[in-house]
Design a protein around this motif. Structure first.
Motif, short mmCIF file in Angstrom:
data_model
loop_
_atom_site.label_atom_id
_atom_site.label_comp_id
_atom_site.label_asym_id
_atom_site.label_seq_id
_atom_site.Cartn_x
_atom_site.Cartn_y
_atom_site.Cartn_z
N GLU A 120 -3.37 3.98 -12.19
CA GLU A 120 -4.82 3.80 -12.34
C GLU A 120 -5.22 2.34 -12.13
OE1 GLU A 120 -5.96 7.00 -15.73
OE2 GLU A 120 -4.43 5.51 -16.29
N LYS B 41 1.06 4.15 -2.90
CA LYS B 41 0.76 5.54 -2.53
C LYS B 41 1.97 6.45 -2.73
CE LYS B 41 -3.00 4.76 0.68
NZ LYS B 41 -3.48 4.74 2.06
N VAL C 65 -5.41 -3.69 0.09
CA VAL C 65 -6.47 -2.69 -0.07
C VAL C 65 -5.83 -1.44 -0.68
CG1 VAL C 65 -8.15 -1.26 1.14
CG2 VAL C 65 -7.75 -3.61 1.88
N LEU C 66 -6.30 -1.08 -1.86
CA LEU C 66 -5.77 0.08 -2.57
C LEU C 66 -6.91 1.00 -3.00
CD1 LEU C 66 -3.26 -1.80 -4.95
CD2 LEU C 66 -2.68 -0.53 -2.86
N ASP C 67 -6.57 2.22 -3.38
CA ASP C 67 -7.56 3.17 -3.88
C ASP C 67 -7.84 2.97 -5.36
OD1 ASP C 67 -7.70 4.35 -1.35
OD2 ASP C 67 -6.11 5.79 -1.82
N ILE C 68 -7.18 2.01 -5.98
CA ILE C 68 -7.35 1.75 -7.42
C ILE C 68 -7.66 0.26 -7.62
CG2 ILE C 68 -5.86 3.66 -8.20
CD1 ILE C 68 -3.57 1.59 -8.47
N GLN D 191 0.84 -1.21 0.00
CA GLN D 191 0.00 0.00 0.00
C GLN D 191 0.87 1.25 0.00
OE1 GLN D 191 -2.13 -0.75 3.64
NE2 GLN D 191 -3.89 -1.66 2.60
#
Length: 191
Positions: free
Chosen positions: A94, A87, A105-108, A83
Motif C-alpha cells: 500500500e 508489481k 512511477v508506481l501505483d501506490i 517498478q
C-alpha cells in the motif's frame, strides 16, 4: 498498512542487468545483523536472504536487462526494475519506501529515503535480496563469458576488468552505453 522496502543493486557495474527487490516485512519483525548489503559479507548476505525470503510477508526481485540499460540509461532502467519488483509482490503493498533520492512511477504512494538501506529494515532486506541476485548473475556471467573475471569483480570497473576489456573486447553482456565499454569497442574495432 502494508509497506514495502525497495532497493537496487548493480547500477555501477559495466556488465549485466540491474536488479531491484521489494520486501514487505511483518509488523515488529527484526533480524540481527540486517543492514545495508554493502556492509555485509557475501556469506552473511546469503544467510540473511534465506531468512528474509522465509519470514517476509512478500518479496520480489526483478531486473532490467543490458539492452534496456543501453536503450533507456541506467537511472531509467533502475526505475523500471523497481517498478517490476513492486508489481511482482504476491501481496500488494500500500506504500513504498525507496532507497535513494528518486521514486519510480508506481501505483501506490512512495517516499524516497537517502541512506534508507541502513535505516529502514524493509529497505535493508530489499538491499540484501537485490545484491544476492546481482552477485548470482555475475557468477553466471563468469561461466558464460570466461576471461573477464566476473566472479571476482562482479562486473565493476576494476583494473582487472578494464584490462580484460581491452584484451578481449566487449561481450554481449557488457553495457555498451558505459564509457569504458564504449572505449573498448572503439579500440577493438580499430584492429
Amino acid at each position: 498498512m502494508l509497506i514495502c522496502g525497495v532497493d537496487e543493486a548493480g547500477r555501477g557495474p559495466l556488465a549485466g542487468s540491474v536488479f531491484a527487490a521489494a520486501v514487505i516485512l511483518p509488523d515488529g519483525w527484526s533480524c540481527s545483523g540486517l543492514t545495508d548489503s554493502k556492509k555485509l559479507s557475501a556469506k552473511k548476505r546469503t544467510q540473511l536472504a534465506t531468512i528474509i525470503k522465509a519470514e517476509s510477508l512478500s518479496w520480489s526481485v526483478a531486473s532490467a536487462t543490458v539492452e534496456e540499460i543501453d536503450q533507456l540509461n541506467i537511472l531509467q532502467a533502475t526505475m523500471l526494475a523497481m517498478q517490476r519488483a513492486v508489481k511482482g509482490l504476491a501481496i500488494a503493498a500500500e506504500y513504498a519506501l525507496i532507497d535513494g533520492n528518486k521514486v519510480p512511477v508506481l501505483d501506490i504512494p512512495a517516499k524516497a529515503i537517502i541512506g534508507g538501506d541502513a535505516t529502514e529494515l524493509a529497505i535493508s532486506a530489499a538491499s540484501v535480496l537485490a545484491k544476492v541476485y546481482k552477485d548470482a548473475e555475475a557468477d553466471e556471467l563468469e561461466a558464460q563469458y570466461p576471461g573477464y573475471g566476473f566472479a571476482k569483480h562482479k562486473g565493476y570497473g576494476t583494473a582487472l576488468h578494464l584490462a580484460q576489456l581491452k584484451l578481449l573486447g566487449a561481450s554481449r553482456c557488457h553495457r555498451k552505453s558505459f564509457a569504458p565499454v564504449r572505449a573498448a569497442l572503439i579500440q577493438t574495432s580499430l584492429f
